[in-house]
Design a protein around this motif. Structure first.
Motif, mmCIF file in Angstrom:
data_model
loop_
_atom_site.group_PDB
_atom_site.id
_atom_site.type_symbol
_atom_site.label_atom_id
_atom_site.label_comp_id
_atom_site.label_asym_id
_atom_site.label_seq_id
_atom_site.Cartn_x
_atom_site.Cartn_y
_atom_site.Cartn_z
ATOM 1 N N THR A 65 0.856 -1.207 0.000
ATOM 2 C CA THR A 65 0.000 0.000 0.000
ATOM 3 C C THR A 65 0.890 1.255 0.000
ATOM 4 O O THR A 65 0.401 2.366 -0.092
ATOM 5 N N ARG A 66 2.212 1.023 0.109
ATOM 6 C CA ARG A 66 3.179 2.125 0.122
ATOM 7 C C ARG A 66 3.837 2.254 -1.261
ATOM 8 O O ARG A 66 4.283 1.237 -1.817
ATOM 9 N N PRO A 67 3.949 3.430 -1.834
ATOM 10 C CA PRO A 67 4.528 3.570 -3.176
ATOM 11 C C PRO A 67 5.974 3.066 -3.267
ATOM 12 O O PRO A 67 6.371 2.498 -4.282
ATOM 13 N N GLU A 68 6.720 3.184 -2.161
ATOM 14 C CA GLU A 68 8.152 2.816 -2.265
ATOM 15 C C GLU A 68 8.342 1.313 -2.466
ATOM 16 O O GLU A 68 9.412 0.851 -2.843
ATOM 17 N N ALA A 69 7.288 0.543 -2.252
ATOM 18 C CA ALA A 69 7.440 -0.926 -2.373
ATOM 19 C C ALA A 69 7.376 -1.386 -3.822
ATOM 20 O O ALA A 69 7.915 -2.448 -4.165
ATOM 21 N N ALA A 70 6.742 -0.564 -4.677
ATOM 22 C CA ALA A 70 6.617 -0.992 -6.085
ATOM 23 C C ALA A 70 8.015 -1.144 -6.695
ATOM 24 O O ALA A 70 8.963 -0.448 -6.310
ATOM 25 N N ASN A 71 8.117 -2.132 -7.618
ATOM 26 C CA ASN A 71 9.396 -2.367 -8.315
ATOM 27 C C ASN A 71 10.546 -2.659 -7.351
ATOM 28 O O ASN A 71 11.695 -2.280 -7.593
ATOM 29 N N HIS A 72 10.204 -3.304 -6.243
ATOM 30 C CA HIS A 72 11.220 -3.812 -5.310
ATOM 31 C C HIS A 72 10.901 -5.276 -5.014
ATOM 32 O O HIS A 72 9.759 -5.718 -5.181
ATOM 33 N N LEU A 73 11.934 -6.006 -4.596
ATOM 34 C CA LEU A 73 11.740 -7.364 -4.103
ATOM 35 C C LEU A 73 11.595 -7.221 -2.581
ATOM 36 O O LEU A 73 12.559 -6.907 -1.876
ATOM 37 N N VAL A 74 10.361 -7.362 -2.091
ATOM 38 C CA VAL A 74 10.048 -7.057 -0.689
ATOM 39 C C VAL A 74 10.195 -8.316 0.162
ATOM 40 O O VAL A 74 9.662 -9.383 -0.188
ATOM 41 N N ILE A 75 10.935 -8.173 1.255
ATOM 42 C CA ILE A 75 11.119 -9.287 2.195
ATOM 43 C C ILE A 75 10.376 -8.957 3.482
ATOM 44 O O ILE A 75 10.595 -7.894 4.070
ATOM 45 N N THR A 76 9.483 -9.842 3.889
ATOM 46 C CA THR A 76 8.807 -9.693 5.176
ATOM 47 C C THR A 76 8.965 -10.993 5.958
ATOM 48 O O THR A 76 9.180 -12.062 5.370
ATOM 49 N N SER A 77 8.850 -10.868 7.275
ATOM 50 C CA SER A 77 9.094 -12.036 8.124
ATOM 51 C C SER A 77 8.290 -11.904 9.414
ATOM 52 O O SER A 77 7.943 -10.783 9.828
ATOM 53 N N ASP A 78 7.971 -13.026 10.027
ATOM 54 C CA ASP A 78 7.283 -12.984 11.320
ATOM 55 C C ASP A 78 7.673 -14.211 12.126
ATOM 56 O O ASP A 78 7.609 -15.334 11.621
ATOM 57 N N THR A 79 8.094 -13.953 13.363
ATOM 58 C CA THR A 79 8.579 -15.034 14.220
ATOM 59 C C THR A 79 7.547 -15.367 15.294
ATOM 60 O O THR A 79 7.036 -14.476 15.955
ATOM 61 N N THR A 80 7.252 -16.657 15.432
ATOM 62 C CA THR A 80 6.263 -17.086 16.433
ATOM 63 C C THR A 80 6.901 -18.116 17.355
ATOM 64 O O THR A 80 7.726 -18.927 16.928
ATOM 65 N N VAL A 81 6.515 -18.038 18.627
ATOM 66 C CA VAL A 81 6.986 -19.004 19.625
ATOM 67 C C VAL A 81 5.793 -19.866 20.006
ATOM 68 O O VAL A 81 4.754 -19.347 20.436
ATOM 69 N N ILE A 82 5.915 -21.172 19.778
ATOM 70 C CA ILE A 82 4.767 -22.069 19.940
ATOM 71 C C ILE A 82 5.044 -23.080 21.045
ATOM 72 O O ILE A 82 5.994 -23.871 20.965
ATOM 73 N N LEU A 83 4.212 -23.028 22.090
ATOM 74 C CA LEU A 83 4.341 -23.942 23.225
ATOM 75 C C LEU A 83 3.033 -24.716 23.344
ATOM 76 O O LEU A 83 1.950 -24.104 23.393
ATOM 77 N N ASP A 84 3.120 -26.064 23.316
ATOM 78 C CA ASP A 84 1.900 -26.879 23.388
ATOM 79 C C ASP A 84 0.860 -26.433 22.364
ATOM 80 O O ASP A 84 -0.323 -26.261 22.661
ATOM 81 N N ASP A 85 1.369 -26.157 21.135
ATOM 82 C CA ASP A 85 0.507 -25.779 20.004
ATOM 83 C C ASP A 85 -0.228 -24.453 20.197
ATOM 84 O O ASP A 85 -1.207 -24.160 19.503
#
Ligand SMILES: Cc1cn([C@H]2C[C@H](O)[C@@H](COP(=O)(O)OP(=O)(O)OP(=O)(O)O)O2)c(=O)[nH]c1=O
Length: 220
Positions: A65-85
């Motif tokens: 939704t941001r103009p600066e992202a167009a024509n770029h290879l965008v990397i996003t990430s999200d880290t989750t900690v899972i205990l007993d599902d």
């Protein structure tokens, strides 16, 4: 324009992700994906293990939704900690951080980081996502160690209220997989995703090891 020529954009406020990405030796710019993933995650109905990739996808869509992202290879990430599902999330406050650290103490849990690489070229969205899972065994740290760690403020911006990289707390007894995945950006997964866009690291991992990036990981 081929994707090989697209500049990288890391959509992340995490200083750790910026440090890790720099190890590939590729130039990149940084921006922060707008929007509140906590609110978005309330709509997630899938298994805990899929939340990381789902949220990284959400972050990518918000980024476009941001103009600066167009024509770029965008990397996003999200880290989750899972205990007993159950996905633990980041601590709401110090008391919640204390409760999370006590629940993890002396037990195995999983850290699952979702990574998404995406482009928006001529209005066409292209996305590739994957996740990496690292089983982690926590030390039997004491309540006093928990209080001292919370007093540093370090737990507050981290999933599960801990940083494996914390030299003062050193929360983990052992890990059975990728260390960088726990810190927040599994280079092994990212390198595979980038290859789908004909982008390859400028620096070279160890081609003879099972994971070419294992010299960066502390698999114990
Ligand atoms: C488990 C663990 C998490 N973390 C961090 C990684 C992530 O930065 C954070 C989890 O929150 P995330 O929502 O994955 O990422 P973030 O909010 O920090 O940054 P952004 O969304 O802008 O990319 O927890 C550690 O630094 N060390 C650890 O050992």
């Amino acid at each position: 324009m081929t994707t090989t020529q697209l500049p990288l954009l890391l959509a992340s406020a995490s200083p750790r992700r910026r440090q890790i990405l720099a190890k590939l030796g590729l130039p990149y710019i940084v921006s922060v994906a707008p929007g509140d993933e906590d609110a978005a995650q309330a709509h997630y109905q899938g298994p805990a293990d899929g939340l990381g990739t789902w949220t990284a996808t959400h972050k990518a869509l918000m980024m476009f939704t941001r103009p600066e992202a167009a024509n770029h290879l965008v990397i996003t990430s999200d880290t989750t900690v899972i205990l007993d599902d159950h996905e633990l999330g980041k601590p709401r406050d110090e008391e919640h951080a204390r409760s999370l650290l006590r629940s993890l103490r002396g037990r195995w849990h999983r850290v699952v980081t979702g990574v998404v690489v995406s482009t928006m070229v001529d209005g066409q969205l292209r996305m590739q996502g994957d996740s990496c899972n690292t089983p982690v065994l926590m030390r039997p740290y004491t309540d006093e160690e928990i209080d001292a760690y919370i007093a540093t403020g370090d737990p507050m911006d981290k999933a599960g209220a801990y940083g494996i990289q914390s030299a003062s707390f050193q929360p983990t007894e052992r890990i059975a997989g990728c260390y960088l995945n726990v810190v927040g950006l599994p280079l092994c997964t990212l390198v595979r995703l980038l290859a789908n866009f004909d982008v390859y690291p400028a620096s070279q991992g160890d081609p003879h090891s099972a994971c070419p990036w294992s010299e960066l990981c502390h698999i114990s």
